[in-house]
Motif scaffolding. Structure first.
Motif, short mmCIF file in Angstrom:
data_model
loop_
_atom_site.label_atom_id
_atom_site.label_comp_id
_atom_site.label_asym_id
_atom_site.label_seq_id
_atom_site.Cartn_x
_atom_site.Cartn_y
_atom_site.Cartn_z
N ALA A 153 37.18 -8.54 22.81
CA ALA A 153 38.23 -7.86 22.11
C ALA A 153 39.19 -7.37 22.81
O ALA A 153 40.48 -7.15 22.63
N LEU A 154 38.72 -6.72 24.15
CA LEU A 154 39.47 -6.08 24.96
C LEU A 154 40.56 -6.85 25.65
O LEU A 154 41.71 -6.61 26.55
N VAL A 155 40.05 -8.32 25.86
CA VAL A 155 41.04 -9.15 26.56
C VAL A 155 42.36 -9.48 25.76
O VAL A 155 43.33 -9.63 26.78
N PHE A 156 42.53 -9.27 24.53
CA PHE A 156 43.59 -9.47 23.70
C PHE A 156 44.87 -8.61 24.26
O PHE A 156 45.85 -8.86 24.87
N PRO A 157 44.62 -7.18 24.32
CA PRO A 157 45.49 -6.34 24.80
C PRO A 157 45.75 -6.62 26.25
O PRO A 157 47.11 -6.51 26.77
N GLY A 208 42.10 -7.41 18.25
CA GLY A 208 41.08 -7.07 18.77
C GLY A 208 40.06 -6.30 17.73
O GLY A 208 39.07 -6.70 17.77
N GLY A 209 40.85 -5.42 17.22
CA GLY A 209 39.96 -4.73 16.11
C GLY A 209 39.59 -5.47 15.06
O GLY A 209 38.41 -5.42 14.62
N LEU A 210 40.66 -6.42 14.61
CA LEU A 210 40.16 -7.33 13.49
C LEU A 210 38.72 -8.34 14.21
O LEU A 210 37.89 -8.47 13.25
N TYR A 211 38.94 -8.59 15.18
CA TYR A 211 37.71 -9.56 15.81
C TYR A 211 36.48 -8.58 15.70
O TYR A 211 35.52 -9.10 15.44
N VAL A 254 35.69 -6.25 13.70
CA VAL A 254 35.34 -5.96 12.44
C VAL A 254 34.61 -7.22 11.73
O VAL A 254 33.70 -7.30 11.31
N ILE A 255 35.33 -8.37 12.01
CA ILE A 255 34.52 -9.53 11.62
C ILE A 255 33.31 -9.86 12.33
O ILE A 255 32.34 -10.42 11.65
N ARG A 256 33.36 -9.68 13.69
CA ARG A 256 31.81 -9.82 14.25
C ARG A 256 30.98 -8.65 13.65
O ARG A 256 29.76 -8.50 14.45
N ARG A 257 31.29 -7.69 12.85
CA ARG A 257 30.50 -6.87 12.51
C ARG A 257 29.78 -5.61 13.69
O ARG A 257 29.28 -5.19 13.56
N VAL A 258 30.93 -5.54 14.61
CA VAL A 258 30.53 -4.82 15.77
C VAL A 258 31.04 -3.21 15.31
O VAL A 258 30.29 -2.39 15.57
N ILE A 259 32.06 -3.05 14.55
CA ILE A 259 32.48 -1.98 14.05
C ILE A 259 32.87 -1.90 12.69
O ILE A 259 33.07 -3.15 12.26
N THR A 260 32.48 -0.77 12.02
CA THR A 260 33.13 -1.15 10.68
C THR A 260 34.55 -0.36 10.47
O THR A 260 34.88 0.39 11.55
N PRO A 261 35.30 -0.90 9.71
CA PRO A 261 36.81 -0.50 9.74
C PRO A 261 37.16 1.15 9.37
O PRO A 261 38.10 1.40 9.36
N ARG A 262 35.89 1.79 8.88
CA ARG A 262 36.12 3.10 8.26
C ARG A 262 36.95 4.15 9.39
O ARG A 262 37.90 4.57 8.81
N ILE A 263 36.52 4.32 10.62
CA ILE A 263 37.22 4.91 11.47
C ILE A 263 38.78 4.75 11.70
O ILE A 263 39.57 5.67 11.57
N PRO A 264 38.93 3.60 12.03
CA PRO A 264 40.39 3.19 12.40
C PRO A 264 41.15 3.47 11.24
O PRO A 264 42.31 3.80 11.21
N LEU A 265 40.61 2.87 10.00
CA LEU A 265 41.55 2.99 8.72
C LEU A 265 41.73 4.68 8.58
O LEU A 265 42.84 4.93 8.22
N ALA A 266 40.71 5.50 8.60
CA ALA A 266 41.02 6.75 8.24
C ALA A 266 41.69 7.41 9.20
O ALA A 266 42.81 8.42 8.88
N PHE A 267 41.64 7.04 10.58
CA PHE A 267 42.33 7.75 11.44
C PHE A 267 43.80 7.54 11.41
O PHE A 267 44.92 7.96 11.36
#
Lengths: 439, 336
Positions: B29-33, B210-213, B215-228
């Motif tokens: 995911a970090l390779v995109f940026p 990268g974030g979408l990737y 979330v799709i891979r279920r590495v993170i949930t979108p809760r924190i980014p969305l709230a932030f």
């Protein structure tokens, strides 16, 4: 109609190996070993002597305790010995060992008890008790005790046919091959418990079983057939109640507290047979599967058959098994001595090859929170684990460790390979010990 | 039985999940940026990132070797820290500074607290905060100026330095808001990333990808980014500064600066964020509130780094109050 429970996992179901295989009757072995503990509750005491002749279906052990279930001979023959013998629970348990004469001569007590309609509810309960029927889903809790506790207190009876553990297809085959036994058992329960709703709940990956049941149902009936979401641990008692009724069993309470009673599919079939044929519980359907097994099968096995004989009857092992378990891979018990006999709660026998046995590795929690996401008991396994490791018993209580159903979802999902469920069990033990010391 | 049967506590099967696979997904995911950084800032951004990663790996290896702890390089968490740290640096940052940051992140913040999963501060951000005192980090190179950015050696950063969009908006600095729209276009500059800034923070598009990737891979949930992000968006929309409209001001705050890098990759760091769903919402909102607070009322042009670090310290509290409802208590009776 559907209610969802929080969490849960979706492991590969591995049921294709046996899903389409009709149940084969396994001829009983030359000798059967019947431990005095085939159920949850007080152990039985033998009512036979060495050298005594016994018949198929004859009572051989009983107990005066309330929570217990009598044991019957699954074969006809002669009592060889009454000795401690390896038990699937890992210990040695006093067992009645019977030499099989191969004739299966039935005992005089084995005869039809009459129709459900003609029998009173008290007579039926007596029949259930005398047939030694226990919960066949794994817990092996005496069924007559469950029924007695639920009489007059429940509005919903659920037949738990979720069979959510991977590999196991015993209940699935039973519903396909003998749906009338399952429905018959449910009618016995309806007579005993007089519920408003009677539901047979199946996971949605077994729709053919629902079809088989539906074809057997008479036109007008109040029995409901329900397809539940395929999600482990759908077959957990608390969670199937939630799925079917939307109710949650409060902490430390029983299903009857939310007016429900849940019985396993094979238990229902056993109830039906106990009434219509008079046969006590002496056999059950067992799924034999796993990567180390040469031919996966569904077998109809008499109790007391050594586990190794069950494996050998399917054609033995493809390669040396590295792990053998009774029950499913999520909640089953690992076995080390395959001379131990089959007991009432065992719905599957699985043997895994070495490649399928996860190696113990570094246990490192990276705080990913997956265990919290999957916990169907609404717990925080990660914090329970940390506190158990540090012996913080008060924290374990505050985090409601007692609510853990030990379904294994947290350990299954953990990328750090933590033994979370094991830690929950240890924690419960520590709490119990502390209470004993204090009290 | 001749062979030994393994006897262990259930369950007997495990999901195909591992720490290594999760960290590998983070790296992907970090390779995109990073790709955009190379395009806009030139090869030095890649070499600086590679150097930072190498430093992190070496420090982790040496620390564990010297203290006779099991080698932990296989979990790939050190490279992730290395990439995140370099993403917070301007491309003009000297190599030695990256090495100092890597040492602080890996040895002081992570390993001294027990290693992976035990640290309570985000290593990359804590190191960035540690380095904040160096003046060289406050200047940012304009994108597409790579001919003047040598891969090796130091250079006169001031000669090619340019203020970041956020510093334009800083009331304490000279307000040049009237020039903003001509200098920065929404799409090319702010969304795609052709703006001065740290290596990994410039391209909103790639950070979101990268974030979408993840979330799709279920590495993170979108809760924190969305709230932030949602909290920052709401507050900057409602209370714009500098005489421009709320919508414009909000977009500047979302798309420039470190918000997306922080919200997607830093605030979601497992070790230093809550595990409970409600705790994660609260954590994200808290990060958003503090970020806006710092951007509005402090002397710093940025606020994301310190906002996340401050929230890191209350994770245990958020998990305590964010625990799920007890099963069997407080459920609503909806008969089916």
């Amino acid at each position: 109609m559907f209610h969802r429970f929080r969490g849960g996992i979706h492991p590969p179901d591995m049921k294709d190996a046996t899903r389409h295989k009709p149940v084969e009757a396994l001829p009983p072995p030359a000798r059967v070993i019947l431990p005095m503990l085939m159920h949850a509750g007080a152990p039985c005491e033998p009512v036979v002597r060495p050298d005594q002749e016994v018949f198929m279906g004859q009572l051989i052990a009983d107990s005066k305790e309330l929570v217990s279930a009598p044991i019957h001979s699954p074969v006809s023959g002669r009592v060889l010995a009454i000795d401690p013998y390896p038990h699937p629970n890992g210990s040695r348990v006093l067992s009645v060992i019977i030499e099989n004469d191969g004739r299966d001569t039935p005992h005089e007590s084995v005869h039809p008890k009459g129709s459900v309609e003609s029998l009173t509810s008290d007579q039926l309960l007596r029949i259930v008790r005398d047939a030694g029927i226990v919960g066949m889903g794994g817990a092996a809790y005496p069924t007559h005790v469950k029924i007695a506790a639920a009489r007059g207190k429940c509005d919903t009876v659920i037949i738990n046919a979720a069979e959510c553990e991977p590999y196991i297809t015993a209940d699935h085959r039973l519903m396909l091959e003998a749906p009338e036994e399952v429905l018959g058992g449910l009618r016995v329960l309806m007579k005993l418990l007089e519920p408003k709703r009677a539901v047979i709940a199946v996971e949605s990956n077994k729709r053919d079983a629902l079809d088989a049941l539906r074809r057997t149902l008479p036109g007008k009936t109040k029995i409901e057939l329900t397809a539940l979401r395929t999600r482990y641990p759908q077959g957990s008692e608390k969670h199937i109640i939630k799925s079917v009724t939307g109710r949650e069993v409060p902490p430390g309470k029983q299903p009857t507290d939310v007016k429900c009673a849940v019985f396993n599919t094979d238990t229902a079939a056993a109830l039906h047979r106990a009434v219509t044929t008079g046969q006590p519980l002496i056999r059950r359907i067992v799924t034999v599967s796993g990567s180390a097994v040469a031919n996966a099968k569904n077998l109809d096995v008499r109790f007391g058959t050594p586990l190794i004989d069950v494996f050998n009857a399917t054609g033995g092992f493809r390669e040396p098994p590295a792990k053998v378990m009774t029950g499913g891979p999520m909640m089953g018990a690992a076995q080390h001595d395959l001379s131990a006999p089959l007991v009432k709660g065992c719905n599957a026998l699985l043997a895994f090859a070495e490649a399928d046995v996860p190696l113990p590795g570094n246990e490192i929690c990276i705080r990913c929170g997956r265990c919290v996401r999957v916990c169907p008991a609404h717990l925080l396994p990660i914090y329970l684990y940390m506190n158990e490791r540090k012996n913080r018993l008060r924290e374990l209580e505050r985090l409601h460790l007692e609510d853990c159903v030990e379904c294994g979802s947290c350990s299954y999902i953990c990328p750090g390979r933590l033994h979370l469920v094991h830690s929950m069990r240890t924690g419960k033990q520590k709490l119990q010990d502390a209470k004993r010391e204090a009290g | 039985m001749d062979n030994q049967l393994t006897v262990s506590s259930s369950p007997h099967i495990r999901a195909d999940e591992s720490t290594r696979a999760i960290m590998l997904d983070m790296l992907i995911a970090l390779v995109f940026p990073l790709a955009v950084a190379v395009y806009f800032f030139g090869w030095r951004s890649l070499s600086l990132t590679a150097f930072t990663v190498t430093c992190c790996v070496v420090f982790e290896y040496l620390y564990r070797k010297l203290l006779k702890k099991p080698n932990s390089l296989g979990d790939l968490s050190a490279p992730v820290t290395g990439m995140l740290l370099s993403f917070t640096l301007p491309v003009s940052a000297p190599y030695w500074m990256a090495a100092v940051g890597a040492f602080f992140a890996i040895v002081v913040v992570k390993q001294l607290y027990g290693g992976l999963g035990k640290n309570f501060l985000n290593p990359a951000l804590a190191a960035r905060a540690f380095l904040a005192g160096f003046a060289a980090l406050s200047v940012h190179v304009a994108p597409l100026s790579d001919p003047r950015v040598p891969i090796l050696g130091s250079f006169d950063a001031d000669a090619i330095a340019q203020a970041t969009p956020l510093s334009y908006l800083k009331p304490v600095e000279q307000l040049r808001l009237d020039r903003l729209p001509e200098e920065f276009s929404w799409w090319e500059n702010l969304f795609l990333g052709q703006i001065p800034g740290a290596i990994g923070e410039v391209s909103a598009a790639m950070l979101l990808l990268g974030g979408l990737y993840l979330v799709i891979r279920r590495v993170i949930t979108p809760r924190i980014p969305l709230a932030f992000i949602g909290t920052v968006a709401l507050l900057t929309f409602l209370f714009p500064r500098g005489g421009i409209g709320g919508y414009e001001y909000m977009l500047y705050n979302l798309l420039s600066g470190g918000l997306l890098l922080g919200a997607v990759f830093m605030a979601t760091d497992y070790s230093t964020s809550p595990v409970t769903p409600r705790g994660q919402w609260a954590f994200g909102i808290g990060c958003g509130l503090l970020t806006v607070f710092f951007r509005y009322f402090s002397a710093m042009p940025e606020g994301v780094c310190f906002a996340i670090l401050l929230m890191n310290t209350v994770v245990w509290l958020l998990d305590k109050i964010g625990a799920p409802r007890r099963f069997g208590r407080g459920w609503t009776r909806r008969e089916g």
